[in-house]
Write a protein that holds these residues in place. Structure first.
Motif, PDB file in Angstrom:
ATOM      1  N   THR A 254       0.806  -1.223   0.000  1.00 31.88           N
ATOM      2  CA  THR A 254       0.000   0.000   0.000  1.00 31.88           C
ATOM      3  C   THR A 254       0.837   1.271   0.000  1.00 31.88           C
ATOM      4  O   THR A 254       0.279   2.370   0.033  1.00 31.88           O
TER       5      THR A 254
ATOM      6  N   PHE B 155      -4.163  -0.143   6.613  1.00 29.97           N
ATOM      7  CA  PHE B 155      -3.713  -0.897   5.435  1.00 29.97           C
ATOM      8  C   PHE B 155      -4.877  -1.616   4.760  1.00 29.97           C
ATOM      9  O   PHE B 155      -4.963  -1.683   3.531  1.00 29.97           O
TER      10      PHE B 155
ATOM     11  N   ARG C 189      -6.869   0.684   2.568  1.00 30.00           N
ATOM     12  CA  ARG C 189      -6.207   0.983   1.300  1.00 30.00           C
ATOM     13  C   ARG C 189      -6.279  -0.216   0.353  1.00 30.00           C
ATOM     14  O   ARG C 189      -6.540  -0.056  -0.839  1.00 30.00           O
ATOM     15  N   LEU C 190      -6.044  -1.409   0.901  1.00 31.62           N
ATOM     16  CA  LEU C 190      -6.081  -2.607   0.062  1.00 31.62           C
ATOM     17  C   LEU C 190      -7.470  -2.837  -0.531  1.00 31.62           C
ATOM     18  O   LEU C 190      -7.602  -3.384  -1.623  1.00 31.62           O
TER      19      LEU C 190
END
Length: 260
Positions: free
Chosen positions: A130, A211, A214-215
């Motif tokens: 990310t 994270f 974002r993923l």
């Protein structure tokens, strides 16, 4: 962010009590078990001194004295369920456990205590996947401190405190600063190291949340690559020797190729 409450655990009774406080999640639950290890030459050729266990749903951090307890830490059953041990939790394929860079921790757990971790979320790989920037900025992995400063949303005051705690710990155990990793086996554990151990896990839930967000907006193939590389990292413990040195700072080849 104030650190969660923490407890130093150095008895089998303490292990039984802490295990009874761990909610066993189902497969749809948000991961709640975050782990880090400290030790002397932390891998198959060294030893484990401390295991930090953060249960984010309580929230509480347990600093488990592996140096004193040894295998008892992993085989002592919960006071409420005799089938639950720390070993059984780590080996349960339905329970995700979160680390930041599983490699040396897993190698030590496998070779010293025959623990075969099953369901790992490795936040170091999440961070790499990310990370913003050009392809060249993703050639190397980031350590935990750098990942926290870049991704945990710390205030200026929190960042200063984090660095202060880190530097006080490094002065005690980092050889390049005149310290020795053997200090993790000193009892009572110095307050500076207790703070250091707490800090190493307290930000992991924040990193995981950020994270994952974002993923969720990225190409699904990233999760496939993360899973494959996580399994490859876990399998390192079955090699004839554990890899050390600068090579461990390089981004996985599959990640580098995908960036191109």
């Amino acid at each position: 962010m104030a650190p969660p409450e923490s407890t130093f655990v150095d008895t089998s009774e303490g292990i039984s009590t802490l295990l009874s406080s761990i909610p066993i999640p189902d497969q749809t639950s948000t991961p709640s078990i975050f782990i880090d290890l400290e030790g002397v030459d932390l891998c198959r050729t060294g030893s484990i001194s401390i295991l930090q266990l953060f249960i984010s749903t309580i929230p509480h951090i347990y600093i488990i004295d592996i140096h004193t307890l040894g295998n008892i830490a992993f085989t002592t059953p919960s006071s409420t369920n005799a089938s639950v041990t720390l070993k059984s939790i780590l080996e349960d394929p339905t329970i995700p456990v979160v680390f930041y860079d599983i490699r040396s921790d897993n190698d030590a757990l496998y070779h010293h205590f025959s623990i075969q971790i099953s369901n790992v979320i490795d936040l170091q790989l999440y961070e790499l996947a990310t990370r913003d920037g050009f392809i060249s900025s993703r050639r190397f992995l980031h350590g935990l401190s750098k990942a926290i400063l870049a991704n945990a949303g710390l205030s200026a005051a929190e960042a200063v405190r984090m660095d202060h705690v880190k530097q006080r710990g490094l002065q005690l155990f980092a050889p390049e600063k005149g310290g020795s990793y053997e200090v993790f086996n000193r009892r009572p554990l110095p307050d500076e190291l207790l703070e250091y151990c707490v800090q190493d896990v307290q930000y992991l839930p924040v990193l995981l949340r950020n994270f994952k967000q974002r993923l969720g907006r990225m190409d699904r193939r990233w999760m496939e690559r993360i899973r494959a590389e996580t399994e490859a990292r876990i399998a390192l413990c079955r090699r004839d020797s554990f890899p050390k040195g600068r090579q461990n700072a390089l981004a996985p080849r599959a990640f580098q190729n995908f960036f191109r």
